[in-house]
Scaffold this motif. Structure first.
Motif, mmCIF file in Angstrom:
data_model
loop_
_atom_site.group_PDB
_atom_site.id
_atom_site.type_symbol
_atom_site.label_atom_id
_atom_site.label_comp_id
_atom_site.label_asym_id
_atom_site.label_seq_id
_atom_site.Cartn_x
_atom_site.Cartn_y
_atom_site.Cartn_z
ATOM 1 N N ILE A 60 -3.389 2.373 -5.062
ATOM 2 C CA ILE A 60 -3.557 2.691 -3.970
ATOM 3 C C ILE A 60 -1.564 2.223 -3.730
ATOM 4 O O ILE A 60 -1.070 3.127 -2.438
ATOM 5 N N ALA A 61 -0.519 1.941 -4.625
ATOM 6 C CA ALA A 61 0.650 2.178 -4.158
ATOM 7 C C ALA A 61 1.199 3.621 -4.782
ATOM 8 O O ALA A 61 2.078 4.017 -3.356
ATOM 9 N N GLU A 62 0.585 4.384 -5.089
ATOM 10 C CA GLU A 62 0.739 5.359 -4.887
ATOM 11 C C GLU A 62 0.265 6.430 -3.846
ATOM 12 O O GLU A 62 0.931 6.942 -2.928
ATOM 13 N N THR A 63 -0.887 5.584 -3.577
ATOM 14 C CA THR A 63 -2.067 6.439 -1.794
ATOM 15 C C THR A 63 -0.822 6.470 -1.116
ATOM 16 O O THR A 63 -0.296 6.945 0.033
ATOM 17 N N ILE A 64 -0.810 5.064 -0.520
ATOM 18 C CA ILE A 64 -0.156 4.796 0.616
ATOM 19 C C ILE A 64 1.828 4.682 0.293
ATOM 20 O O ILE A 64 1.964 4.336 1.430
ATOM 21 N N GLY A 65 2.510 4.924 -0.687
ATOM 22 C CA GLY A 65 3.856 5.406 -0.960
ATOM 23 C C GLY A 65 4.481 3.682 -1.367
ATOM 24 O O GLY A 65 5.721 3.412 -0.473
ATOM 25 N N THR A 66 4.190 3.420 -1.721
ATOM 26 C CA THR A 66 4.829 2.238 -2.017
ATOM 27 C C THR A 66 5.145 2.007 -3.461
ATOM 28 O O THR A 66 5.455 1.005 -3.588
ATOM 29 N N THR A 67 5.670 2.673 -4.135
ATOM 30 C CA THR A 67 5.386 1.844 -5.864
ATOM 31 C C THR A 67 6.937 1.980 -5.698
ATOM 32 O O THR A 67 7.249 1.857 -6.806
#
Length: 134
Positions: A60-67
């Motif tokens: 989900i971090a990759e999906t929403i750009g929070t990595t």
């Protein structure tokens, strides 16, 4: 219709899937509908409705750009997963054997509700759990 259900975003998908598979089997006799390690996705149904879903936090971090953000932060809990069980004491023992940490031992809580008994544990994936009977 699956209108509302909890989805836990977990750091260690394999460990969380193993914990919840065994916990839900032991506590409620519920088997997973699917566990897809490659997709970091698992779900369990209760009475034909989605009851719980696990999903890899990194997905989900990759999906929403929070990595780039920290995966963990020191803070008080913002959510809790509650299980209504026949015996809080027995369920506490089961989850503790599966690796959960007891935070608050089984106790009666009449100030919260008539005949209410609870225990609070931390699942291996970090989720705060409440066991309750009434």
């Amino acid at each position: 219709m699956d209108a509302l259900y909890p989805r836990l975003l977990v750091r260690d998908f394999a460990a969380a899937a193993d914990f919840y598979t065994t916990a839900l089997r032991e506590l409620f006799g519920v088997e997973p509908v699917k566990v897809i390690h490659e997709a970091q996705y698992a779900n369990w149904d209760l009475d034909g409705q989605t009851g719980l879903v696990l999903f890899g936090r990194d997905q989900i971090a990759e999906t929403i750009g929070t990595t780039a953000l920290p995966a963990e932060a020191d803070a008080q809990d913002g959510s809790m997963l509650v299980f209504k069980v026949e015996s809080v004491d027995d369920a506490t023992g089961i989850l503790e054997k599966l690796g959960a940490t007891v935070l608050s031992a089984p106790q009666d809580r009449p100030q919260w509700g008539p005949n209410l008994r609870t225990a609070h544990l931390r699942a291996p994936n970090g989720t705060l759990l409440e066991l309750q009977s009434y």
